[in-house]
Design a protein around this motif. Structure first.
Motif, PDB file in Angstrom:
ATOM      1  N   SER A 205       0.799  -1.233   0.000  1.00 15.51           N
ATOM      2  CA  SER A 205       0.000   0.000   0.000  1.00 15.51           C
ATOM      3  C   SER A 205       0.826   1.274   0.000  1.00 15.51           C
ATOM      4  O   SER A 205       0.327   2.332  -0.388  1.00 15.51           O
ATOM      5  CB  SER A 205      -0.913   0.013   1.230  1.00 15.51           C
ATOM      6  N   ASP A 207       1.484   2.978   2.440  1.00 16.25           N
ATOM      7  CA  ASP A 207       0.868   3.878   3.419  1.00 16.25           C
ATOM      8  C   ASP A 207       1.807   4.005   4.619  1.00 16.25           C
ATOM      9  O   ASP A 207       2.151   3.004   5.265  1.00 16.25           O
ATOM     10  CB  ASP A 207      -0.486   3.319   3.856  1.00 16.25           C
ATOM     11  N   MET A 388      -9.187   1.621   2.466  1.00 10.96           N
ATOM     12  CA  MET A 388      -8.207   1.985   1.442  1.00 10.96           C
ATOM     13  C   MET A 388      -8.478   1.224   0.152  1.00 10.96           C
ATOM     14  O   MET A 388      -8.436   1.802  -0.947  1.00 10.96           O
ATOM     15  CB  MET A 388      -6.797   1.700   1.945  1.00 10.96           C
ATOM     16  N   LYS A 389      -8.762  -0.076   0.285  1.00  9.64           N
ATOM     17  CA  LYS A 389      -9.049  -0.866  -0.916  1.00  9.64           C
ATOM     18  C   LYS A 389     -10.311  -0.358  -1.596  1.00  9.64           C
ATOM     19  O   LYS A 389     -10.369  -0.236  -2.818  1.00  9.64           O
ATOM     20  CB  LYS A 389      -9.202  -2.341  -0.545  1.00  9.64           C
ATOM     21  N   SER A 391     -11.585   2.677  -1.354  1.00  8.55           N
ATOM     22  CA  SER A 391     -11.319   3.990  -1.953  1.00  8.55           C
ATOM     23  C   SER A 391     -10.468   3.856  -3.215  1.00  8.55           C
ATOM     24  O   SER A 391     -10.666   4.583  -4.196  1.00  8.55           O
ATOM     25  CB  SER A 391     -10.624   4.904  -0.938  1.00  8.55           C
ATOM     26  N   ARG A 392      -9.506   2.912  -3.191  1.00  6.72           N
ATOM     27  CA  ARG A 392      -8.681   2.721  -4.380  1.00  6.72           C
ATOM     28  C   ARG A 392      -9.487   2.144  -5.528  1.00  6.72           C
ATOM     29  O   ARG A 392      -9.288   2.519  -6.685  1.00  6.72           O
ATOM     30  CB  ARG A 392      -7.501   1.812  -4.049  1.00  6.72           C
ATOM     31  N   GLN A 394     -12.675   2.654  -5.899  1.00  6.76           N
ATOM     32  CA  GLN A 394     -13.477   3.771  -6.361  1.00  6.76           C
ATOM     33  C   GLN A 394     -12.642   4.741  -7.176  1.00  6.76           C
ATOM     34  O   GLN A 394     -13.083   5.258  -8.218  1.00  6.76           O
ATOM     35  CB  GLN A 394     -14.096   4.497  -5.148  1.00  6.76           C
ATOM     36  N   GLU A 395     -11.399   4.983  -6.690  1.00  6.76           N
ATOM     37  CA  GLU A 395     -10.505   5.872  -7.424  1.00  6.76           C
ATOM     38  C   GLU A 395     -10.173   5.299  -8.797  1.00  6.76           C
ATOM     39  O   GLU A 395     -10.121   6.026  -9.791  1.00  6.76           O
ATOM     40  CB  GLU A 395      -9.236   6.086  -6.612  1.00  6.76           C
ATOM     41  N   HIS A 396      -9.953   3.957  -8.816  1.00  6.07           N
ATOM     42  CA  HIS A 396      -9.663   3.309 -10.095  1.00  6.07           C
ATOM     43  C   HIS A 396     -10.871   3.406 -11.024  1.00  6.07           C
ATOM     44  O   HIS A 396     -10.718   3.678 -12.235  1.00  6.07           O
ATOM     45  CB  HIS A 396      -9.302   1.850  -9.853  1.00  6.07           C
ATOM     46  N   LYS A 399     -11.060   6.849 -12.236  1.00  4.70           N
ATOM     47  CA  LYS A 399     -10.023   7.090 -13.230  1.00  4.70           C
ATOM     48  C   LYS A 399     -10.428   6.498 -14.579  1.00  4.70           C
ATOM     49  O   LYS A 399     -10.233   7.131 -15.629  1.00  4.70           O
ATOM     50  CB  LYS A 399      -8.705   6.482 -12.749  1.00  4.70           C
TER      51      LYS A 399
END
Length: 676
Positions: A205, A207, A388-389, A391-392, A394-396, A399
């Protein structure tokens, strides 16, 4: 009987003297501090003989606690252990605490003579003592069952000196692990698993929260397991000596990592901005402690830790409560975990400081407190990892959506640009075509002026010159004038076409519709062209099917019919005919002019609007190439259409104009004027 009396006497003396430990089969494995006495060596300079003399003068102090706690002092302490081994079995003296820098064990080998065994946490390995997480010494066995034996221990430490002393038989030592050892094994396994898990999460991550947490686990693992529990010996004597010389360095690193973890986990920069300076002060304090530990001031570090550790724990716990009250729900994990750490840490410090009595099980509660903290925080980090997963993902997804939108925008932009380019290309082609046509018009105008107009005028000038010179008779002049009539008509027609064409190019022609009769106009033009018709022996047939009046521009329609008749006469072979038909529909009058043509004439060129090249008739008559062009424009200005078609061996030129209607003539006139 005598031996029994002696034994009873010894037991009575033992019962009346609490400093003597009786070793028996049922002897429990526990701390024997209350059965010991100690002597404080203020300057740590007393010899064994001086200590024995002090013992004889009753200077030793009897311990009141099961576990001796001498605090953090530069003094050395002497312990006196008196025991009676009635079983004459192998017995061992156990110091169940690994963090004592210097231990000297004195046992009597013969009356008045003692042997010394030196060991400790920073001492070299000694084969005469079992040194690990505890120190085990052999107790001398007297050949006389009733004889009391005495051993002395000299202890010196730069940290808080805690001394849990036990006596165990060989059977006790080999029975296996007790509950405390099992707890320690579980603690080690959990810490290693948590460390490896968080390191792997950090690698995936990136992080920094997991980075700080991993550093904290590793540092506390080294401090709690290696130093506090005494398992540093498993990594060799060099590492054991290093860790026991600078133990607070690892505690400082773990505390700094804990502060960094709390800062990121609680999002203090956003939720509690004022707390950043407080954490900065704590971090600087722990960095200072780490530096002092690196320099080797272990005793000073121990004093600082007694103050700095509870302050740090309470501050982080308080910040967790504050952020939870601010709405940061995940802070509850930290509040719960640090609550237990606060309780165990402060309780241990109170014990080590002598505020409360020390119990040997406290040393196991502190690691359990940190294990509880790490487990609770691991749950929080697991929850954070899920977020985090999520959100990632969702971010992906966002994108990908943005990429799709960008691709769509690029595609639509490309389409728009292609349309713009195509439109501009068409406009450019049209402009190029217009320029080519303008250039052709210019060339044609100069050709007309240079040939079609100049040549007839030259002929007339020559005629007048001969006449002025009286070289021609009257009959010759009459004949030549009749021959020049054709040239004059051509000049007139050419000038009319040129003037109208030039006026149309300058956008100066105004369409003025009026009522007139097409049949009358055709008949008048037939009279005008009668000499040419007779000369080519051509017949003209006029057929009128609809004699209605039209509503159009008289001059423009006259020019159209004149040019069409002129073309028909020009391209009709000698001795043939021209048919003119006037017919109508509901709203229009149609005029057809039909004439046969020779085989060499390309009829298709008349169909193309862009054809403006001059052509030659059957008697080599030359046109200017503007006739059909003007005809199309003038017919269109009068709401009509000029069409060219081929029927058998004849060319048919047809155009239409609106009929005259009294109720709509005014509206049509306005429309024609507006279009003009």
């Amino acid at each position: 009987m005598r031996s029994l009396v002696i034994l009873l006497f010894c037991l009575i003396s033992v019962a009346s003297h609490s400093e003597v430990i009786v070793i028996g089969k049922m002897m429990p494995y526990e701390s024997l501090g209350k059965s010991l006495s100690y002597l404080r060596d203020e300057n740590a300079g007393l010899s064994l003989q001086q200590v024995i003399a002090a013992d004889k003068s009753h200077q030793f102090v009897k311990s009141a606690a099961n576990v001796l706690n001498f605090g953090n002092s530069k003094a050395a302490y002497w312990l006196k252990v008196s025991y009676l081994n009635s079983l004459q079995d192998d017995a061992y003296l156990v110091i169940d605490y690994a963090n004592i820098e210097s231990i000297d064990y004195y046992s009597e080998t013969s009356p008045g003579k003692f042997s010394r065994i030196h060991t400790g946490s920073i001492a070299a390995d000694n084969p005469k003592v079992i040194a690990g997480s505890k120190y085990i010494f052999n107790l001398p066995v007297s050949p006389y069952p009733a004889k009391r034996e005495t051993v002395y221990l000299r202890l010196k430490s730069d940290n808080i000196l805690v001394v849990p002393v036990k006596i165990a038989l060989s059977q006790t030592l080999i029975t296996g692990l007790g509950w405390a050892e099992r707890c320690e094994s579980i603690t080690i396994g959990i810490l290693m698993a948590l460390f490896l898990f968080n390191v792997s999460v950090y690698i995936k991550s990136k992080d920094q929260t997991y980075f700080f947490y991993s550093i904290r686990i590793l540092a506390l693992f080294i401090y709690m397991i290696g130093y506090f529990m005494g398992y540093a010996y498993l990594l060799g004597s060099n590492f054991r000596i290093l860790l026991n010389t600078h133990p607070h360095m690892f505690l400082g690193i773990g505390s700094i990592a804990g502060i960094g973890f709390s800062y990121r986990f609680l999002n203090l920069k956003v939720i509690l901005p004022w707390s950043v300076n407080l954490l900065y002060i704590l971090s600087v304090s722990w960095i200072f402690l780490t530096g002092v530990s690196v320099l080797g001031y272990k005793s000073t570090c121990a004093d600082i830790c007694q103050l700095l550790t509870p302050v740090t724990v309470l501050v982080l716990w308080g910040l967790g409560v504050a952020t939870f009250l601010k709405g940061h729900k995940r802070a509850l994990y930290l509040v719960i975990s640090w609550s237990y750490v606060c309780a165990t840490t402060i309780g241990l410090l109170f014990c080590l400081s002598g505020i409360t009595p020390y119990h040997e099980n406290y040393i196991h509660f502190v690691p359990l407190g940190f294990i509880f903290e790490l487990l609770i925080l691991s749950l929080a980090l697991g929850d954070r990892l899920k977020d985090m997963k999520r959100s990632r993902l969702q971010e992906h997804a966002d994108k990908i959506k943005v990429q799709e939108e960008n691709l769509y925008l690029i595609s639509s932009q490309n389409e728009r640009l292609e349309k713009i380019v195509d439109s501009r290309t068409r406009a450019l082609k049209k402009m190029v075509q217009s320029l080519e046509e303008a250039n052709a018009d210019k060339t044609r105008i100069f050709s007309i002026i240079a040939h079609d107009l100049r040549s007839p005028f030259n002929s007339l000038i020559s005629l007048f010159s001969l006449s002025d010179m009286d070289l021609l008779t009257f009959d010759d002049v009459k004949m030549l004038l009749n021959d020049s009539r054709k040239n004059v008509d051509n000049i007139h027609n050419t000038l009319n076409n040129l003037l109208y064409w030039a006026q149309s190019q300058m956008k100066g022609i105004t369409t003025a519709p009026s009522r007139f009769n097409v049949r009358v106009m055709v008949e008048d033009l037939m009279l005008v062209y009668q000499p040419l018709i007779n000369k080519k022996n051509i017949r003209i047939e006029l057929r009128v099917d609809d004699d209605a009046d039209v509503f159009a521009d008289l001059n423009q329609i006259n020019l159209v019919i004149r040019n069409l008749m002129d073309n028909a006469i020009k391209f009709t072979p000698l001795g043939f005919y021209i048919r003119i038909r006037i017919w109508g529909s509901k709203n229009h009058i149609f005029i057809d002019i039909c004439n046969p043509v020779t085989d060499q004439l390309n009829i298709d060129r008349f169909v193309k609007r862009e054809h403006n090249e001059p052509s030659y008739g059957t008697s080599n008559e030359r046109g200017v190439g503007l006739g059909l062009h003007l005809c199309r424009d003038f017919v269109a200005k009068n709401n009509g259409i000029l069409k060219v078609s081929k029927e058998e061996e004849c060319v048919v030129l047809r155009f239409n104009v609106p009929k005259f209607e009294s109720e709509s003539s005014s509206a049509m006139e306005a429309e024609l004027v507006e279009s003009a």
